[in-house]
Design an enzyme around this catalytic site. Structure first.
Site, short mmCIF file in Angstrom:
data_model
loop_
_atom_site.label_atom_id
_atom_site.label_comp_id
_atom_site.label_asym_id
_atom_site.label_seq_id
_atom_site.Cartn_x
_atom_site.Cartn_y
_atom_site.Cartn_z
N ASP A 84 0.84 -1.18 0.00
CA ASP A 84 0.00 0.00 0.00
C ASP A 84 0.89 1.24 0.00
O ASP A 84 1.68 1.44 0.92
CB ASP A 84 -0.91 -0.02 1.24
N THR A 140 -0.04 5.44 -4.81
CA THR A 140 1.08 5.04 -5.66
C THR A 140 0.98 5.74 -7.02
O THR A 140 1.96 6.29 -7.53
CB THR A 140 1.08 3.50 -5.85
N ASP A 180 -9.04 1.24 1.98
CA ASP A 180 -9.08 1.67 0.57
C ASP A 180 -10.43 1.31 -0.05
O ASP A 180 -11.06 2.12 -0.73
CB ASP A 180 -7.98 0.97 -0.25
N1 LIG Z 1 -6.90 -6.56 -13.21
C1 LIG Z 1 -6.20 -5.44 -13.38
N2 LIG Z 1 -5.43 -5.28 -14.48
C2 LIG Z 1 -4.72 -4.15 -14.66
N3 LIG Z 1 -4.69 -3.13 -13.82
C3 LIG Z 1 -5.44 -3.23 -12.71
C4 LIG Z 1 -6.23 -4.38 -12.43
N4 LIG Z 1 -6.84 -4.18 -11.25
C5 LIG Z 1 -6.46 -2.96 -10.81
N5 LIG Z 1 -5.61 -2.38 -11.69
C6 LIG Z 1 -4.96 -1.06 -11.64
O1 LIG Z 1 -4.08 -0.99 -10.56
C7 LIG Z 1 -3.89 0.40 -10.25
C8 LIG Z 1 -3.94 0.59 -8.77
O2 LIG Z 1 -2.86 -0.07 -8.17
P1 LIG Z 1 -2.51 0.13 -6.65
O3 LIG Z 1 -3.72 -0.07 -5.83
O4 LIG Z 1 -1.33 -0.72 -6.37
O5 LIG Z 1 -2.04 1.63 -6.59
P2 LIG Z 1 -2.77 2.93 -6.10
O6 LIG Z 1 -4.23 2.71 -6.01
O7 LIG Z 1 -2.31 4.04 -6.97
O8 LIG Z 1 -2.11 3.16 -4.68
P3 LIG Z 1 -2.53 2.55 -3.24
O9 LIG Z 1 -3.63 1.56 -3.43
O10 LIG Z 1 -1.27 1.91 -2.78
O11 LIG Z 1 -2.92 3.73 -2.46
C9 LIG Z 1 -5.00 1.16 -10.95
O12 LIG Z 1 -4.47 1.87 -12.03
C10 LIG Z 1 -5.93 0.05 -11.41
O13 LIG Z 1 -6.63 0.38 -12.59
MG LIG Z 2 -5.07 1.17 -4.85
#
Ligand SMILES: Nc1ncnc2c1ncn2[C@@H]1O[C@H](COP(=O)(O)OP(=O)(O)OP(=O)(O)O)[C@@H](O)[C@H]1O
Ligand SMILES: [Mg+2]
Length: 531
Positions: free
Chosen positions: A64, A98, A390
């Site tokens: 996270d 992120t 989240d």
């Molecule tokens: N099945 C999937 N295939 C591709 N991308 C995905 C999939 N599921 C989620 N994502 C993408 O992953 C990203 C979010 O990743 P992540 O949750 O790690 O980072 P964040 O939300 O920016 O930060 P955090 O959750 O750590 O606060 C988004 O861009 C989302 O669209």
């Molecule tokens: Mg996220």
């Protein structure tokens, strides 16, 4: 400033240090890029975890962004600004830390490249601002309007937010919990009071047993051990009054000179206690919740009457109880009426291991509730709590705004495509900045692809080519299956507000950093950089 053989020199106060513009910029941008590097590999479903080790050697494993950034010990002021940016999106949206870090760093990296080609920062900042405004305008046009009751969409958004978290094997179950919880506390118009969902971690067999309860679960013991363990059809008085006559609200000294006076005083005390009990019994109270003291003596009297009580609640818990059981807070007992009382089908006092809990169950339409996370290991419970934070926020945001976009990089690719077209309308050096901005947007899909071990150049080229017409706007990449497709249809969905926030926050930070032309560190400051 003074002039010496034609070369201007800056005279600075003793103990200050001046860095030339380029160097200052380079240093700040580098610091931000370093932070982005730290979280980069955690983005998306195939992201890696980070192991955080604090000064005491305590280890946390997480992916996270917010957790990682919170755990970093950062001295550099510019780097701290990006951390604050991430904290801010965590507060406002509850997700996307992120992404915002990666995007801000990509914007600045591209800006740095432009300055190396002798483009001044002023047109870069202006171009970035134009691009950001245009990007928001585009999102407003392409986002999908949904109904707050569209459970399928809510569930997909919840699952998307969880794809990248460790509890992803239970994502369907957790999505259901989050949706149930947010819908329960929401009124017709407000969905964003996620603070009214209290997450409680309790020992149990498995995370699968985690549940939403129609009420609250507090880490509180009963005021007297002889009170009943279960109170059914609880009529609950929530009070803010010291129920203790010996220690009065004010510090009074009572002087007693003979045994008869002592007896009189004790009788008086007894009388007051009985008076209170009469009031409670008069309106049918069988449970008291107090954020002040309840004396042992009074608690014993209550127990004798079959009345339960918990005492010394925090303000926060007191507010939650009021919302959960639907009671009015009472300060003056003489004004207590039946209408002030709250209700719970059952109140249960429980001792699990060494901890004591009070469970308010079966409340009528509670506006504050608990999600009880169950699991054997504390670390797993902690991780689940972070992920649930989240997910709850994402569900609330989607219900609140009723606007969503596709995830898996689709929206960023579409924005990049449209901004490249838009750049033709922009003249001067600003045009280069708009193009740089578009490329920075592509950084998110790029990192998603990189982290899943797929070929970055191939997939990004395919994605770019796939965005031909407006109908292709939601073509992204599902990095779980490795396929390029309409991710919206696939159910990879995010709140539109999240992407808007990433863009606004990213450009705000990059333009702030690009305005800096000097780093002046005073000697007395222990921190380097901009503070
Ligand atoms: N099945 C999937 N295939 C591709 N991308 C995905 C999939 N599921 C989620 N994502 C993408 O992953 C990203 C979010 O990743 P992540 O949750 O790690 O980072 P964040 O939300 O920016 O930060 P955090 O959750 O750590 O606060 C988004 O861009 C989302 O669209
Ligand atoms: Mg996220």
């Amino acid at each position: 400033m003074s002039q010496l053989s034609g070369v201007p020199i800056l005279i600075l106060k003793e103990g200050t240090e001046d860095k030339r513009e380029k160097e200052a910029r380079y240093q700040n941008i580098n610091a931000i890029m370093t932070i982005a590097e730290t979280v980069r590999s955690t983005l998306g479903p195939k992201g890696m975890d980070k192991m955080l080790v604090d000064g005491l050697g305590d280890v946390t494993i997480t992916n996270d962004g917010a957790e990682i950034l919170k755990g970093l010990d950062i001295e550099n002021a510019a780097a701290n600004m990006v951390v604050n940016l991430a904290k801010n999106i965590d507060e406002q949206i509850g997700d996307g830390t992120t992404s915002v870090t990666i995007f801000a760093a990509a914007l600045l990296k591209n800006a740095l490249e432009l300055t190396e080609q002798d483009v001044h920062t002023q047109p870069i900042r202006h171009g970035f601002k134009l691009a950001a405004d245009k990007a928001i305008e585009i999102i407003n046009k392409i986002e999908e309007k949904i109904s707050k009751d569209d459970i399928a969409i809510l569930k997909n958004a919840a699952i998307t937010a969880m794809n990248s978290k460790e509890i992803s094997m239970l994502k369907s179950h957790f999505a259901d919990l989050a949706i149930k919880a947010v819908r329960q506390i929401s009124s017709e118009t407000t969905f964003d009071k996620v603070g009214n969902i209290k997450i409680v971690k309790a020992p149990g067999k498995s995370l699968k047993d985690s549940e939403v309860i129609q009420g609250l679960y507090l880490e509180k013991s009963k005021a007297s051990p002889v009170m009943p363990d279960i109170i059914r059809n609880a009529k609950i008085a929530v009070v803010r009054k010291k129920l203790d006559v010996v220690k009065t609200e004010y510090d009074a000294q009572i002087q007693i000179f003979n045994p008869a006076d002592m007896q009189k005083f004790l009788d008086q005390e007894e009388k007051m206690l009985m008076e209170y009990i009469k009031i409670f019994k008069g309106v049918g109270v069988n449970m008291i919740v107090n954020n002040k003291e309840v004396s042992d003596k009074f608690a014993a009297h209550l127990a004798k009457e079959g009345i339960g009580a918990i005492k010394n609640l925090s303000e926060d818990n007191l507010k939650a109880i009021l919302k959960a059981v639907g009671a009015n807070l009472v300060d003056d007992l003489s004004s207590l009426t039946e209408a002030d009382l709250g209700y719970a089908e059952k109140i249960k006092f429980q001792k699990i291991d060494n901890d004591e809990y009070t469970l308010f169950e079966g409340c009528k339409n509670p506006k504050a509730i608990s999600i009880v996370l169950k699991g054997g290991l504390k670390k797993i419970l902690d991780t689940a709590e972070v992920a649930l934070h989240d997910v709850l926020n994402v569900v609330a945001k989607v219900m609140d705004t009723q606007l969503v976009v596709a995830g898996g990089g689709a929206t960023y690719m579409e924005l990049a495509k449209r901004l490249k077209t838009y750049s033709n309308e922009v003249s001067g050096k600003e045009q280069l900045a708009v193009l740089s901005f578009a490329l920075a947007l592509e950084e998110i899909p790029k990192v998603l692809v990189q982290n899943s071990g797929l070929d970055e150049v191939e997939k990004i080229t395919l994605l770019r080519a796939a965005h031909k017409t407006d109908a292709d706007k939601w073509i992204g990449i599902d990095t779980i299956t490795g396929t390029i497709e309409n991710t919206f249809k696939k159910g990879i969905i995010e709140p539109s507000a999240l992407i808007k926030h990433v863009i606004k926050a990213g450009v705000e930070l990059s333009n702030l950093i690009l305005r800096v032309d000097r780093i002046i560190a005073a000697k007395s400051s222990s921190k380097g950089g901009l503070e």
